[in-house]
Structures are given as structure tokens and as C-alpha cells.
Design a protein around this motif. Structure first.
Motif, PDB file in Angstrom:
ATOM      1  N   ILE A  28       0.846  -1.208   0.000  1.00  0.00           N
ATOM      2  CA  ILE A  28       0.000   0.000   0.000  1.00  0.00           C
ATOM      3  C   ILE A  28       0.874   1.249   0.000  1.00  0.00           C
ATOM      4  O   ILE A  28       0.610   2.196  -0.748  1.00  0.00           O
ATOM      5  CB  ILE A  28      -0.979  -0.005   1.196  1.00  0.00           C
ATOM      6  CG1 ILE A  28      -2.003  -1.127   1.012  1.00  0.00           C
ATOM      7  CG2 ILE A  28      -1.674   1.344   1.320  1.00  0.00           C
ATOM      8  CD1 ILE A  28      -2.923  -1.336   2.198  1.00  0.00           C
ATOM      9  N   ASP A  29       1.935   1.264   0.814  1.00  0.00           N
ATOM     10  CA  ASP A  29       2.848   2.411   0.821  1.00  0.00           C
ATOM     11  C   ASP A  29       3.458   2.618  -0.563  1.00  0.00           C
ATOM     12  O   ASP A  29       3.526   3.748  -1.056  1.00  0.00           O
ATOM     13  CB  ASP A  29       3.977   2.207   1.839  1.00  0.00           C
ATOM     14  CG  ASP A  29       3.505   2.323   3.275  1.00  0.00           C
ATOM     15  OD1 ASP A  29       2.482   2.993   3.530  1.00  0.00           O
ATOM     16  OD2 ASP A  29       4.178   1.744   4.159  1.00  0.00           O
ATOM     17  N   ARG A  30       3.914   1.546  -1.201  1.00  0.00           N
ATOM     18  CA  ARG A  30       4.508   1.656  -2.538  1.00  0.00           C
ATOM     19  C   ARG A  30       3.481   2.188  -3.534  1.00  0.00           C
ATOM     20  O   ARG A  30       3.799   3.035  -4.375  1.00  0.00           O
ATOM     21  CB  ARG A  30       5.073   0.320  -3.000  1.00  0.00           C
ATOM     22  CG  ARG A  30       6.403  -0.020  -2.333  1.00  0.00           C
ATOM     23  CD  ARG A  30       7.082  -1.209  -3.000  1.00  0.00           C
ATOM     24  NE  ARG A  30       6.393  -2.465  -2.800  1.00  0.00           N
ATOM     25  CZ  ARG A  30       6.478  -3.205  -1.699  1.00  0.00           C
ATOM     26  NH1 ARG A  30       7.240  -2.820  -0.708  1.00  0.00           N
ATOM     27  NH2 ARG A  30       5.812  -4.329  -1.599  1.00  0.00           N
ATOM     28  N   ASN A  31       2.244   1.726  -3.438  1.00  0.00           N
ATOM     29  CA  ASN A  31       1.195   2.206  -4.333  1.00  0.00           C
ATOM     30  C   ASN A  31       0.880   3.680  -4.083  1.00  0.00           C
ATOM     31  O   ASN A  31       0.644   4.439  -5.030  1.00  0.00           O
ATOM     32  CB  ASN A  31      -0.074   1.360  -4.190  1.00  0.00           C
ATOM     33  CG  ASN A  31       0.082   0.003  -4.827  1.00  0.00           C
ATOM     34  OD1 ASN A  31       0.860  -0.183  -5.758  1.00  0.00           O
ATOM     35  ND2 ASN A  31      -0.655  -0.976  -4.319  1.00  0.00           N
ATOM     36  N   LEU A  32       0.871   4.095  -2.816  1.00  0.00           N
ATOM     37  CA  LEU A  32       0.643   5.511  -2.493  1.00  0.00           C
ATOM     38  C   LEU A  32       1.749   6.387  -3.083  1.00  0.00           C
ATOM     39  O   LEU A  32       1.474   7.435  -3.679  1.00  0.00           O
ATOM     40  CB  LEU A  32       0.568   5.721  -0.979  1.00  0.00           C
ATOM     41  CG  LEU A  32      -0.711   5.292  -0.294  1.00  0.00           C
ATOM     42  CD1 LEU A  32      -0.551   5.340   1.227  1.00  0.00           C
ATOM     43  CD2 LEU A  32      -1.883   6.152  -0.742  1.00  0.00           C
ATOM     44  N   VAL A  33       2.987   5.944  -2.924  1.00  0.00           N
ATOM     45  CA  VAL A  33       4.122   6.711  -3.460  1.00  0.00           C
ATOM     46  C   VAL A  33       4.015   6.818  -4.979  1.00  0.00           C
ATOM     47  O   VAL A  33       4.194   7.901  -5.547  1.00  0.00           O
ATOM     48  CB  VAL A  33       5.461   6.089  -3.018  1.00  0.00           C
ATOM     49  CG1 VAL A  33       6.633   6.707  -3.753  1.00  0.00           C
ATOM     50  CG2 VAL A  33       5.645   6.245  -1.517  1.00  0.00           C
TER      51      VAL A  33
ATOM     52  N   ALA B   3       0.471  14.560  -7.438  1.00  0.00           N
ATOM     53  CA  ALA B   3       0.568  14.879  -6.010  1.00  0.00           C
ATOM     54  C   ALA B   3      -0.637  15.651  -5.494  1.00  0.00           C
ATOM     55  O   ALA B   3      -0.734  15.900  -4.296  1.00  0.00           O
ATOM     56  CB  ALA B   3       1.849  15.669  -5.739  1.00  0.00           C
ATOM     57  N   THR B   4      -1.574  16.010  -6.369  1.00  0.00           N
ATOM     58  CA  THR B   4      -2.748  16.770  -5.928  1.00  0.00           C
ATOM     59  C   THR B   4      -3.893  15.869  -5.460  1.00  0.00           C
ATOM     60  O   THR B   4      -4.907  16.372  -5.002  1.00  0.00           O
ATOM     61  CB  THR B   4      -3.269  17.690  -7.056  1.00  0.00           C
ATOM     62  OG1 THR B   4      -3.741  16.882  -8.146  1.00  0.00           O
ATOM     63  CG2 THR B   4      -2.183  18.637  -7.536  1.00  0.00           C
TER      64      THR B   4
ATOM     65  N   SER C   8      -6.293  13.727  -3.294  1.00  0.00           N
ATOM     66  CA  SER C   8      -6.641  13.820  -1.877  1.00  0.00           C
ATOM     67  C   SER C   8      -6.448  12.468  -1.188  1.00  0.00           C
ATOM     68  O   SER C   8      -6.461  11.412  -1.832  1.00  0.00           O
ATOM     69  CB  SER C   8      -8.099  14.261  -1.721  1.00  0.00           C
ATOM     70  OG  SER C   8      -8.970  13.218  -2.141  1.00  0.00           O
ATOM     71  N   ALA C   9      -6.292  12.536   0.123  1.00  0.00           N
ATOM     72  CA  ALA C   9      -6.167  11.307   0.912  1.00  0.00           C
ATOM     73  C   ALA C   9      -7.436  10.469   0.797  1.00  0.00           C
ATOM     74  O   ALA C   9      -7.376   9.236   0.774  1.00  0.00           O
ATOM     75  CB  ALA C   9      -5.861  11.641   2.367  1.00  0.00           C
ATOM     76  N   GLY C  10      -8.575  11.119   0.705  1.00  0.00           N
ATOM     77  CA  GLY C  10      -9.835  10.391   0.554  1.00  0.00           C
ATOM     78  C   GLY C  10      -9.890   9.618  -0.752  1.00  0.00           C
ATOM     79  O   GLY C  10     -10.276   8.444  -0.776  1.00  0.00           O
ATOM     80  N   ALA C  11      -9.503  10.269  -1.855  1.00  0.00           N
ATOM     81  CA  ALA C  11      -9.515   9.605  -3.162  1.00  0.00           C
ATOM     82  C   ALA C  11      -8.509   8.458  -3.196  1.00  0.00           C
ATOM     83  O   ALA C  11      -8.801   7.373  -3.709  1.00  0.00           O
ATOM     84  CB  ALA C  11      -9.210  10.609  -4.264  1.00  0.00           C
ATOM     85  N   LEU C  12      -7.334   8.684  -2.633  1.00  0.00           N
ATOM     86  CA  LEU C  12      -6.325   7.625  -2.589  1.00  0.00           C
ATOM     87  C   LEU C  12      -6.793   6.464  -1.716  1.00  0.00           C
ATOM     88  O   LEU C  12      -6.596   5.298  -2.062  1.00  0.00           O
ATOM     89  CB  LEU C  12      -4.998   8.178  -2.073  1.00  0.00           C
ATOM     90  CG  LEU C  12      -4.248   9.102  -3.030  1.00  0.00           C
ATOM     91  CD1 LEU C  12      -3.142   9.845  -2.297  1.00  0.00           C
ATOM     92  CD2 LEU C  12      -3.687   8.320  -4.203  1.00  0.00           C
TER      93      LEU C  12
ATOM     94  N   GLY D 201      11.043  10.890   5.238  1.00  0.00           N
ATOM     95  CA  GLY D 201      11.838  11.488   4.166  1.00  0.00           C
ATOM     96  C   GLY D 201      11.666  10.802   2.828  1.00  0.00           C
ATOM     97  O   GLY D 201      12.344  11.152   1.859  1.00  0.00           O
ATOM     98  N   ILE D 202      10.771   9.837   2.737  1.00  0.00           N
ATOM     99  CA  ILE D 202      10.519   9.160   1.466  1.00  0.00           C
ATOM    100  C   ILE D 202       9.818  10.123   0.514  1.00  0.00           C
ATOM    101  O   ILE D 202      10.161  10.195  -0.658  1.00  0.00           O
ATOM    102  CB  ILE D 202       9.704   7.875   1.683  1.00  0.00           C
ATOM    103  CG1 ILE D 202      10.568   6.881   2.460  1.00  0.00           C
ATOM    104  CG2 ILE D 202       9.225   7.285   0.370  1.00  0.00           C
ATOM    105  CD1 ILE D 202       9.831   5.698   3.009  1.00  0.00           C
ATOM    106  N   ILE D 203       8.866  10.875   1.021  1.00  0.00           N
ATOM    107  CA  ILE D 203       8.258  11.971   0.264  1.00  0.00           C
ATOM    108  C   ILE D 203       8.919  13.239   0.787  1.00  0.00           C
ATOM    109  O   ILE D 203       8.721  13.623   1.932  1.00  0.00           O
ATOM    110  CB  ILE D 203       6.723  12.017   0.460  1.00  0.00           C
ATOM    111  CG1 ILE D 203       6.073  10.736  -0.044  1.00  0.00           C
ATOM    112  CG2 ILE D 203       6.147  13.246  -0.247  1.00  0.00           C
ATOM    113  CD1 ILE D 203       4.579  10.648   0.231  1.00  0.00           C
TER     114      ILE D 203
END
Length: 151
Positions: free
Chosen positions: A7-12, A19-20, A22-26, A48-50
Motif C-alpha cells: 500500500i505504501d509503494r502504491n501511495l508513493v 501529487a494533488t 486527496s487522501a480520501g480519493a487515494l 523522508g521518502i516523500i
């Protein structure tokens, strides 16, 4: 931070593309609630990954039709000359990136200008007068087909 899960890799990857979002859409996309998604994104920032978010501007539409990559070899080397050069070159607004590199040149600069005569002015009056500048090689960008991503 511990190892990134899927999930973290997919979010990144998703944020690297846009980058625009939203957390809700993601969250909806990856099966998480908005608060859980936001916590993960905050953790990625804190680790520091993002490192930040960027605005991608169209330089040509803003009147900057020429991009030139400069290889700069310093005439003298040493910690003081590197610091002096870096401090001076980063103060030039037309210089978009400054990369300290290994190879034939010491630095690689990305310079934007309105046209070739504007670039010549920047080169002669600003860059060539910087402390320690020796040899310079210019490569004019003809086209940019693909922008490299972080993944």
C-alpha cells in the motif's frame, strides 16, 4: 521507518504521478479510510521518502523558449571554490538546477532563457563571471520526450 508495504509503494507511485490527489480519493482507490491514508502519507513524509511536492510549469508558455544544459569545469578546485561557486550560481534565477557531478565537468546546470540572445546574456554576464569558472560546454535542449520519475 520499517520496510514499505504494498500500500505504501502504491501511495508513493500514485502521488508521484499526481501529487494533488486527496487522501480520501487515494484511500478509496487502495481500500483505506481517509484518516488511515493521511497517516500513511504523513509517515512517508516524516521518514523522508516523500520530500515535498512540486509544481510542474510549462516554461515555453511562460515565455522561456530555450533550455540549455551547461557543463561547467572549475578552474580551481577546493572546498572554498566549490562553496563560492554553488552560492553564486544558485542566486541566478535562470539557473533551474545545479548538479555537482563526476566526469569531464564539475557541475551540470539547467538554464532557461527567453531565447538564444537572452541565454547568451545570462552566459556572458552572469555565469562566466562566477568565481572559479573555467571551461563551459553548452547543449541546447531540442525536445524532452519523457520526464524521469522516482520509481
Amino acid at each position: 521507518m520499517s520496510e514499505l508495504d504494498e500500500i505504501d509503494r502504491n501511495l508513493v507511485k500514485a502521488l508521484a504521478r499526481d501529487a494533488t490527489q486527496s487522501a480520501g480519493a487515494l484511500g478509496r482507490r487502495f481500500g483505506l479510510s481517509q484518516p488511515a491514508t493521511w497517516r500513511r502519507i504523513r509517515r512517508l513524509h516524516e521518514a523522508g521518502i516523500i520530500a515535498g511536492r512540486r509544481l510542474d510549469l510549462d516554461a515555453e508558455k511562460l515565455g522561456f523558449g530555450v533550455t540549455v544544459f551547461l557543463g561547467v569545469k572549475l578552474a580551481t578546485k577546493g572546498r572554498v571554490s566549490l562553496d563560492d561557486f554553488e552560492r553564486a550560481v544558485t542566486a541566478i534565477p535562470e539557473v533551474q538546477t545545479v548538479e555537482h557531478v563526476l566526469g569531464m565537468y564539475d557541475y551540470r546546470l539547467r538554464v532557461t532563457a527567453r531565447d538564444i540572445s537572452d541565454f547568451e546574456r545570462v552566459l556572458r554576464r552572469r555565469i562566466m563571471t562566477l568565481p572559479g569558472v573555467g571551461d563551459v560546454e553548452a547543449n541546447v535542449l531540442l525536445s524532452e520526450e519523457r520526464r524521469p520519475g522516482p520509481l
